[in-house]
Scaffold this active site. Structure first.
Site, PDB file in Angstrom:
ATOM      1  N   GLY A 112       0.827  -1.215   0.000  1.00  0.00           N
ATOM      2  CA  GLY A 112       0.000   0.000   0.000  1.00  0.00           C
ATOM      3  C   GLY A 112       0.853   1.252   0.000  1.00  0.00           C
ATOM      4  O   GLY A 112       0.502   2.273   0.602  1.00  0.00           O
ATOM      5  N   GLY A 134      -0.400   4.854  -1.119  1.00  0.00           N
ATOM      6  CA  GLY A 134      -1.457   5.518  -0.357  1.00  0.00           C
ATOM      7  C   GLY A 134      -0.939   6.697   0.451  1.00  0.00           C
ATOM      8  O   GLY A 134       0.241   7.041   0.396  1.00  0.00           O
ATOM      9  N   GLN A 135      -1.864   7.303   1.204  1.00  0.00           N
ATOM     10  CA  GLN A 135      -1.529   8.524   1.943  1.00  0.00           C
ATOM     11  C   GLN A 135      -0.372   8.306   2.917  1.00  0.00           C
ATOM     12  O   GLN A 135       0.606   9.048   2.890  1.00  0.00           O
ATOM     13  CB  GLN A 135      -2.769   9.003   2.727  1.00  0.00           C
ATOM     14  CG  GLN A 135      -2.564  10.330   3.440  1.00  0.00           C
ATOM     15  CD  GLN A 135      -3.481  10.515   4.644  1.00  0.00           C
ATOM     16  OE1 GLN A 135      -4.149   9.586   5.089  1.00  0.00           O
ATOM     17  NE2 GLN A 135      -3.517  11.709   5.175  1.00  0.00           N
ATOM     18  N   ASP A 182       2.270  -1.717  -4.474  1.00  0.00           N
ATOM     19  CA  ASP A 182       0.864  -1.335  -4.443  1.00  0.00           C
ATOM     20  C   ASP A 182       0.177  -2.107  -5.562  1.00  0.00           C
ATOM     21  O   ASP A 182       0.837  -2.755  -6.373  1.00  0.00           O
ATOM     22  CB  ASP A 182       0.685   0.178  -4.627  1.00  0.00           C
ATOM     23  CG  ASP A 182      -0.584   0.692  -3.950  1.00  0.00           C
ATOM     24  OD1 ASP A 182      -0.474   1.387  -2.915  1.00  0.00           O
ATOM     25  OD2 ASP A 182      -1.689   0.381  -4.446  1.00  0.00           O
ATOM     26  N   ILE A 183      -1.133  -1.999  -5.611  1.00  0.00           N
ATOM     27  CA  ILE A 183      -1.861  -2.724  -6.659  1.00  0.00           C
ATOM     28  C   ILE A 183      -1.688  -2.039  -8.015  1.00  0.00           C
ATOM     29  O   ILE A 183      -1.888  -2.643  -9.053  1.00  0.00           O
ATOM     30  CB  ILE A 183      -3.347  -2.897  -6.272  1.00  0.00           C
ATOM     31  CG1 ILE A 183      -4.008  -3.985  -7.107  1.00  0.00           C
ATOM     32  CG2 ILE A 183      -4.108  -1.580  -6.335  1.00  0.00           C
ATOM     33  CD1 ILE A 183      -5.208  -4.623  -6.471  1.00  0.00           C
ATOM     34  N   ARG A 184      -1.315  -0.751  -7.980  1.00  0.00           N
ATOM     35  CA  ARG A 184      -1.009  -0.043  -9.231  1.00  0.00           C
ATOM     36  C   ARG A 184       0.243   0.816  -9.044  1.00  0.00           C
ATOM     37  O   ARG A 184       0.684   1.015  -7.912  1.00  0.00           O
ATOM     38  CB  ARG A 184      -2.183   0.814  -9.684  1.00  0.00           C
ATOM     39  CG  ARG A 184      -2.621   1.869  -8.701  1.00  0.00           C
ATOM     40  CD  ARG A 184      -3.883   2.559  -9.171  1.00  0.00           C
ATOM     41  NE  ARG A 184      -5.020   1.650  -9.145  1.00  0.00           N
ATOM     42  CZ  ARG A 184      -5.774   1.421  -8.068  1.00  0.00           C
ATOM     43  NH1 ARG A 184      -5.502   2.033  -6.936  1.00  0.00           N
ATOM     44  NH2 ARG A 184      -6.795   0.594  -8.088  1.00  0.00           N
ATOM     45  N   ASP A 230      -1.077  -7.269  -5.232  1.00  0.00           N
ATOM     46  CA  ASP A 230      -2.412  -7.222  -4.649  1.00  0.00           C
ATOM     47  C   ASP A 230      -2.249  -7.745  -3.216  1.00  0.00           C
ATOM     48  O   ASP A 230      -1.894  -8.914  -3.017  1.00  0.00           O
ATOM     49  CB  ASP A 230      -3.346  -8.128  -5.478  1.00  0.00           C
ATOM     50  CG  ASP A 230      -4.718  -8.277  -4.838  1.00  0.00           C
ATOM     51  OD1 ASP A 230      -4.904  -7.859  -3.682  1.00  0.00           O
ATOM     52  OD2 ASP A 230      -5.608  -8.849  -5.512  1.00  0.00           O
ATOM     53  N   TYR A 264     -15.349  -0.665   8.445  1.00  0.00           N
ATOM     54  CA  TYR A 264     -13.927  -0.372   8.642  1.00  0.00           C
ATOM     55  C   TYR A 264     -13.545  -0.620  10.108  1.00  0.00           C
ATOM     56  O   TYR A 264     -12.545  -1.289  10.407  1.00  0.00           O
ATOM     57  CB  TYR A 264     -13.683   1.088   8.257  1.00  0.00           C
ATOM     58  CG  TYR A 264     -12.287   1.595   8.457  1.00  0.00           C
ATOM     59  CD1 TYR A 264     -11.220   1.091   7.726  1.00  0.00           C
ATOM     60  CD2 TYR A 264     -12.032   2.622   9.370  1.00  0.00           C
ATOM     61  CE1 TYR A 264      -9.930   1.596   7.909  1.00  0.00           C
ATOM     62  CE2 TYR A 264     -10.757   3.131   9.544  1.00  0.00           C
ATOM     63  CZ  TYR A 264      -9.704   2.614   8.811  1.00  0.00           C
ATOM     64  OH  TYR A 264      -8.446   3.111   8.995  1.00  0.00           O
ATOM     65  N   LYS A 270     -11.049  -3.322  11.874  1.00  0.00           N
ATOM     66  CA  LYS A 270      -9.920  -2.916  12.724  1.00  0.00           C
ATOM     67  C   LYS A 270      -9.948  -3.634  14.071  1.00  0.00           C
ATOM     68  O   LYS A 270      -8.915  -4.129  14.530  1.00  0.00           O
ATOM     69  CB  LYS A 270      -9.908  -1.396  12.918  1.00  0.00           C
ATOM     70  CG  LYS A 270      -9.525  -0.624  11.654  1.00  0.00           C
ATOM     71  CD  LYS A 270      -8.140  -1.013  11.167  1.00  0.00           C
ATOM     72  CE  LYS A 270      -7.718  -0.302   9.902  1.00  0.00           C
ATOM     73  NZ  LYS A 270      -6.481  -0.847   9.314  1.00  0.00           N
TER      74      LYS A 270
HETATM   75  N1  SER Z   1      -8.797   8.247   8.830  1.00  0.00           N
HETATM   76  C1  SER Z   1      -9.645   7.093   8.907  1.00  0.00           C
HETATM   77  C2  SER Z   1     -10.947   7.344   8.287  1.00  0.00           C
HETATM   78  O1  SER Z   1     -11.394   8.464   8.344  1.00  0.00           O
HETATM   79  C3  SER Z   1      -9.831   6.674  10.331  1.00  0.00           C
HETATM   80  O2  SER Z   1      -8.763   5.859  10.696  1.00  0.00           O
HETATM   81  O3  SER Z   1     -11.551   6.449   7.787  1.00  0.00           O
END
Ligand code: SER
Length: 318
Positions: free
Chosen positions: A9, A12-13, A35-37, A53, A143, A147
């Site tokens: 990943g 990503g950010q 990453d996947i791309r 992936d 999500y 977690k």
């Molecule tokens: N930054 C995340 C979200 O907003 C929370 O961990 O989904």
């Protein structure tokens, strides 16, 4: 032993900035981004890059064997708001990738794993202020469910198979190099971009929505610090509470006005408001500060100044 690190990943950010910091510490050839791309040119050109992936255990394992990887940082995930649109996909990505990496560690191909949890692991029934390390955790988003489940999987693999897995419950992470995607705390990143580009911002949360947040530099440092801590100091194998500041959109807007006096903000709460309302407003991270000496550097004010300085310089260059 010198580490060979795989970041899953990495486009990503958090993955992007984490990869760059790891490359400065461990040497660019010792940190494999994936990453996947494809990622941006900095990521692709500053060291090895592999398309992976993160749900494909065999693909991860092939890269682990190819480079002799010793540590995996798993940053691939679907965040809270997108997760509510695609619940099964979010569960699949977030859980399958974690179990794949934990299994690779259990099979002794690698010696250490990093996996992030989140404030989203808490829920509407958790205490909202100074949320303790151990408390009621009944998340209401997919999500968050992924977690809290992931935290218990990490603990299980540690207890049962002696896997050295370490984890942090990230607050909202604020950055300016890479934007997040699909999160509820993303407003706190977008607000800076819009302030510099347009001088105004429409916020999808109410002005008084208080959430725990952290500047990217602190988040990256915390991540590397917990991975470098001696194993005896890591007394929590679910995930550590981690905190720096807690802010509302209104407070952030006031801070931005210090640099951009004409900045305006209006509020149009959407479905993400309900997600934000289910999360803590502030976090008690005493355990991280005690166990492995965590301390943050950036306050709301030093962070806002740093971001605006960088975004304004970037605007002039373009
Ligand atoms: N930054 C995340 C979200 O907003 C929370 O961990 O989904």
């Amino acid at each position: 032993m010198s580490q060979i690190i795989l970041v899953l990943g990495a486009s990503g950010q958090i993955g992007g900035e984490l990869t760059q910091k790891l490359r400065t510490i461990y040497g660019s050839t010792h940190v494999i981004a994936s990453d996947i791309r494809n990622g941006d040119s900095l990521l692709m050109c500053s060291g090895p890059f592999e398309i992976i992936d993160a749900t494909d255990k065999e693909a991860i394992l092939a890269v682990v064997k190819k480079y002799g990887v010793t540590q995996i940082y798993l940053l691939a995930a679907m965040l809270s708001a997108t997760g509510e649109k695609y619940p099964k996909k979010a569960w699949d990505l977030n859980m399958t990738s974690l179990l794949a990496v934990l299994d690779i560690a259990k099979e002794k191909y690698i010696s250490q794993v990093y996996w992030p949890s989140s404030i989203a692991a808490f829920g509407p029934t958790s205490p909202k202020i100074n949320t303790p390390q151990k408390t009621i955790m009944e998340p209401s988003t997919v999500y968050g469910i992924s977690k809290i489940s992931g935290e218990f999987w990490c603990n299980y693999y540690h207890e049962k198979y002696d896997v050295d897995v370490r984890s942090l419950r990230y607050p909202g992470i604020i950055s300016w190099k890479t934007k997040p995607g699909g999160g509820t705390t993303d407003y706190a990143v977008d607000i800076f971009f819009k302030a510099v580009e347009q001088g105004s911002f429409e916020c999808f949360l109410r002005e008084d929505t208080r959430l725990p947040m952290m500047y990217m530099e602190d988040a990256v440092n915390a991540t590397i610090q917990i991975m470098q801590a001696t194993p005896e100091d890591i007394t929590i194998r679910t995930s550590y509470n981690l905190s720096a500041m807690d802010i509302t959109p209104k407070e952030l807007a006031e801070e931005i006005k210090q640099t951009i006096p004409n900045f305006t903000i209006n509020y149009r709460p959407d479905s993400r408001q309900k997600i934000a309302d289910s999360w803590p407003q502030s976090i008690d991270d005493t355990k991280a500060r005690k166990d492995w000496n965590w301390s943050h550097k950036f306050t709301i004010s030093s962070m806002a100044k740093d971001i605006l300085k960088n975004l304004q310089a970037q605007k002039v260059k373009n």
